[in-house]
Structures are given as structure tokens and as C-alpha cells.
Design a protein around this motif. Structure first.
Motif, short mmCIF file in Angstrom:
data_model
loop_
_atom_site.label_atom_id
_atom_site.label_comp_id
_atom_site.label_asym_id
_atom_site.label_seq_id
_atom_site.Cartn_x
_atom_site.Cartn_y
_atom_site.Cartn_z
N ARG A 188 -37.77 -37.50 -22.01
CA ARG A 188 -37.87 -37.90 -20.59
C ARG A 188 -39.29 -38.33 -20.24
NH1 ARG A 188 -33.49 -38.20 -21.56
NH2 ARG A 188 -31.71 -36.97 -20.77
N ILE B 263 -40.20 -43.77 -9.55
CA ILE B 263 -41.12 -42.95 -10.35
C ILE B 263 -41.08 -41.48 -9.92
CG2 ILE B 263 -43.56 -42.55 -10.88
CD1 ILE B 263 -43.92 -45.54 -11.05
N ARG C 271 -43.50 -46.40 -16.08
CA ARG C 271 -44.80 -46.73 -15.50
C ARG C 271 -45.38 -48.00 -16.15
NH1 ARG C 271 -47.25 -40.53 -15.33
NH2 ARG C 271 -46.31 -39.96 -13.30
N LEU D 239 -40.58 -41.88 -18.73
CA LEU D 239 -41.47 -42.01 -17.57
C LEU D 239 -42.64 -42.95 -17.91
CD1 LEU D 239 -42.34 -41.19 -14.74
CD2 LEU D 239 -43.48 -39.18 -15.73
N LYS E 227 -38.08 -39.99 -11.39
CA LYS E 227 -38.21 -39.82 -12.83
C LYS E 227 -39.12 -38.64 -13.15
CE LYS E 227 -36.83 -41.36 -16.79
NZ LYS E 227 -35.39 -41.35 -17.13
N GLU E 228 -40.19 -38.48 -12.38
CA GLU E 228 -41.07 -37.34 -12.58
C GLU E 228 -40.33 -36.04 -12.34
OE1 GLU E 228 -44.21 -38.19 -9.85
OE2 GLU E 228 -45.38 -39.41 -11.27
N VAL F 19 -38.18 -35.39 -15.31
CA VAL F 19 -38.94 -34.87 -16.44
C VAL F 19 -39.24 -33.39 -16.25
CG1 VAL F 19 -41.16 -34.99 -17.65
CG2 VAL F 19 -39.95 -37.08 -17.03
#
Length: 388
Positions: free
Chosen positions: A214, A196, A222, A218, A199-200, A203
Motif C-alpha cells: 500500500r 491522497i 504521489r 501511495l 490512500k494515506e 496505508v
């Protein structure tokens, strides 16, 4: 109990001992995380982690279901076997045999007992034939029930073995769930710590035209992470229920083992002992009948001896009395002599009376003759006097 049932019950003893001595493993301790797991367990956890694909919702939905396949197969086989059983509980047969044995009252049919007022009122007797008929009826019931008990024993032994297998499969499922839960928690930790945040960052670093795409990825990540968390929670609940089912299986097994042992003890020990006691009761009744017949014969012999002795005494007294008597009894002679004397005396008295009467008659005759002569003489004298 038939000889076939007795032999089968005796052969089942060894199998019952084997089943009774089977030791079931206890469930494992608390779950071990990947970091603290030994190498073989760690490999198993990593293998299950590899099954999770956050991009595939079905992999999360069915995560851990594979462990249930073997358990379901065993459970369904047991349920099918239960459906095929069209018999009552074994406890009913045990109760039936106890009821049958208690229903046979040896004292009620005892030919030596004193009859009740109702039996005397209705004129009903308790003959030995009735005793034997009741015995044969009860023996038939016992044979039928022992056959049923043997069938129950065989089915219960099969159930115990099936429960052994079910327990082993359930315990394996319990341990397997621990691996899946450890794998899921490790995956959640990995997602929270690495996937995560990465991925954050992706983004944040994405061009403006790709931020929405994106950001959606995410949110999907989640959501998949939350689905995995819920699935791991469900697996934990399933593991808790599975842990509770293990002692339940053991309890059912112990009950079945106790019932099998009780049935076998009834077949091998109780029923033969009861049949022996009942056979003894029948023999005792026969002995009582024979003793009664012997007593009646003895009583008749004693009565004949007593009657013969009494008759002999009476006959002997009569014979001896007659033997000791004379031809004429002295009393009869005395009576005859007295009668003879009285007769002679009567004759003498009558003769004397006759003499007296004859003398009186002669005197009367003499007087009458004198009177007649005088009268005649007087009659002749009267005519002479008239002439002069």
C-alpha cells in the motif's frame, strides 16, 4: 501590361476587400476554474478530467495533446505549400518594377535636348528609333514583372486565407488548453484533497503484511500526481507561447494584406498610369519629330523665298540698267570722239611736219643742185686755163 493581367487584377479587388475586412477574434480572458465555470464549460472540464487516469502514465503524458492535432494539420499543410513555392518575395518584384521604370530616362533620349560632351565626342546621337527601342524593351520587362506580381498576389491571398484558418485553429487550441489546464488543476486539487488522504488512510489501516504494497501504491500515486502537475505546468507554458503566436500570425497577415493591396494598386493604378505617361512621352516625341520636319520645310521655303527675292532684285537691277542704257554709252562716244580728234590732230600735225620736212628737203635739194652746178662749172673752166 497585358489585358489578361489587367482583367485578373481588377477581378481580384473584390476578393482583396473581403480578405482585408475579415475580423479575427481576440483570445479569451483568464482561465476559469471548475467551480466558477458556467454549466457548458464545466461539462467540458469534467470531460477532460475523465481522460486522466493516475494509474496510466501515458494518459498523463499525452494529456492535452489531442488539442494539437488540428493545429498541426493546418501548420503542416501551410509548410508544404511554402515548400512548393519556388518564387522570390513579392517585394522583389515591386522593387524590380520601380527600378525598371526609373531606369527608363525620357530626358536622356529626348531628341530635342542638347547632346552631352561625351555624345559629341563619340559622335553618338539620340535618334527617335533608339527611344522607341528602349520603350519596347522596358514595356516587355513591365509585362513580365506584372505577370509575376499577379502570381504573387494570388499566392499571398491564399496565404492570408490559410493564416485565417491557422489563427482560428490556434485560437481554438488556446481555448482548449485553458480547458485542459482547468481540468488538470481541478484533478490536482481533487487528488490533494481526497485521493491522497484516502490512500494515506488506507496505508495506515492496512495490515502489516500489506503496508509495503500500500505504501508503494501511495508513492506511485504521489509520483503520478507530480507528473500531472508538471504536465499542467507544461500546458500553461504552451498556452503562453500560443498566446504569443496569435499576434505574430496577425502581424504576418497584416503584412501580407498590405502587400497584396500594394500589388493590386500597382497593377490596377500605377502601371496603367505609368504606361499612359510613357505613351504620352512617345506621342510628344513623335510630335516633336513632326514639328521639326515642318520647321525644316518652313525654313527651306523661307530660304527659297529669300533667295528668289534677292535673285529677282539683282536680275531686275541688271535688266533695268541695260534697258536704261543707249546703244552706245555716252562715255564710249566721248572716248571715241576724243580718240578721233586726237587722230585728226595727229594727222594734221604729221602732215604739217611732212610739209615742213619736204620744204626743208626741197631747199636742201636746191642748194645741193646749185652746189653741184657750180662744182661742174668750175671743173670745165680749169682745163681751158691750162691751154693758154
Amino acid at each position: 501590361m497585358t489585358e489578361t493581367v489587367r482583367e485578373k487584377a481588377a477581378l481580384a479587388v473584390a476578393e482583396i476587400e473581403t480578405v482585408a475586412q475579415a475580423v479575427l477574434a481576440d483570445p479569451g480572458k483568464e482561465m476559469v476554474a471548475l467551480a466558477a465555470a458556467p454549466a457548458p464549460v464545466a461539462e467540458e472540464i469534467r470531460a477532460r478530467m475523465a481522460e486522466i487516469n493516475l494509474g496510466d502514465s501515458s494518459s498523463i503524458m499525452y494529456f492535452g495533446s489531442r488539442a494539437q492535432n488540428d493545429l498541426q494539420a493546418v501548420s503542416q499543410e501551410m509548410l508544404a505549400d511554402v515548400k512548393n513555392k519556388d518564387v522570390g518575395p513579392a517585394g522583389d518584384s515591386l522593387s524590380a518594377i520601380v527600378t525598371t521604370i526609373r531606369g527608363f530616362s525620357v530626358s536622356e533620349l529626348d531628341v530635342r535636348r542638347k547632346q552631352s560632351w561625351w555624345e559629341r565626342l563619340t559622335g553618338r546621337a539620340a535618334p527617335f528609333a533608339q527611344f522607341l527601342a528602349r520603350y519596347e524593351a522596358v514595356q516587355t520587362q513591365i509585362d513580365r514583372i506584372t505577370d509575376e506580381l499577379l502570381s504573387h498576389e494570388t499566392k499571398l491571398l491564399k496565404d492570408v486565407k490559410a493564416l485565417d484558418l491557422l489563427y482560428a485553429k490556434t485560437l481554438g487550441f488556446y481555448d482548449e488548453l485553458a480547458l485542459f489546464i482547468a481540468a488538470g488543476e481541478e484533478k490536482l486539487r481533487e487528488v490533494d484533497a481526497t485521493v491522497i488522504p484516502a490512500k494515506e488512510a488506507e496505508v495506515a489501516a492496512a495490515p502489516e503484511e500489506q503496508k509495503v504494497l500500500r505504501a508503494q501504491e501511495l508513492r506511485d500515486l504521489r509520483a503520478a500526481r507530480d507528473d500531472l502537475e508538471r504536465r499542467v505546468h507544461d500546458l500553461k507554458l504552451t498556452r503562453q507561447v500560443t498566446m504569443q503566436s496569435l499576434p505574430s500570425i496577425r502581424l504576418v497577415q497584416e503584412n501580407d494584406k498590405s502587400l497584396v493591396t500594394k500589388i493590386n494598386s500597382t497593377l490596377v493604378n500605377t502601371v496603367p498610369l505609368w504606361e499612359t505617361q510613357l505613351a504620352q512621352a512617345v506621342t510628344i516625341q513623335r510630335s516633336a519629330e513632326a514639328a521639326r520636319a515642318v520647321r525644316q520645310a518652313s525654313d527651306l521655303t523661307n530660304e527659297l523665298l529669300t533667295a528668289n527675292a534677292k535673285n529677282l532684285r539683282e536680275a531686275n537691277a541688271a535688266v533695268r540698267t541695260e534697258m536704261e542704257r543707249g546703244i552706245f554709252d555716252i562715255e564710249a562716244v566721248k572716248a571715241a570722239n576724243g580718240e578721233l580728234i586726237a587722230t585728226i590732230e595727229d594727222s594734221l600735225r604729221i602732215a604739217d611736219e611732212g610739209k615742213r620736212k619736204r620744204a626743208a628737203a626741197e631747199k636742201d635739194l636746191g642748194e645741193m643742185e646749185t652746189q653741184l652746178r657750180e662744182t661742174l662749172s668750175s671743173a670745165r673752166a680749169k682745163p681751158t686755163a691750162d691751154k693758154s
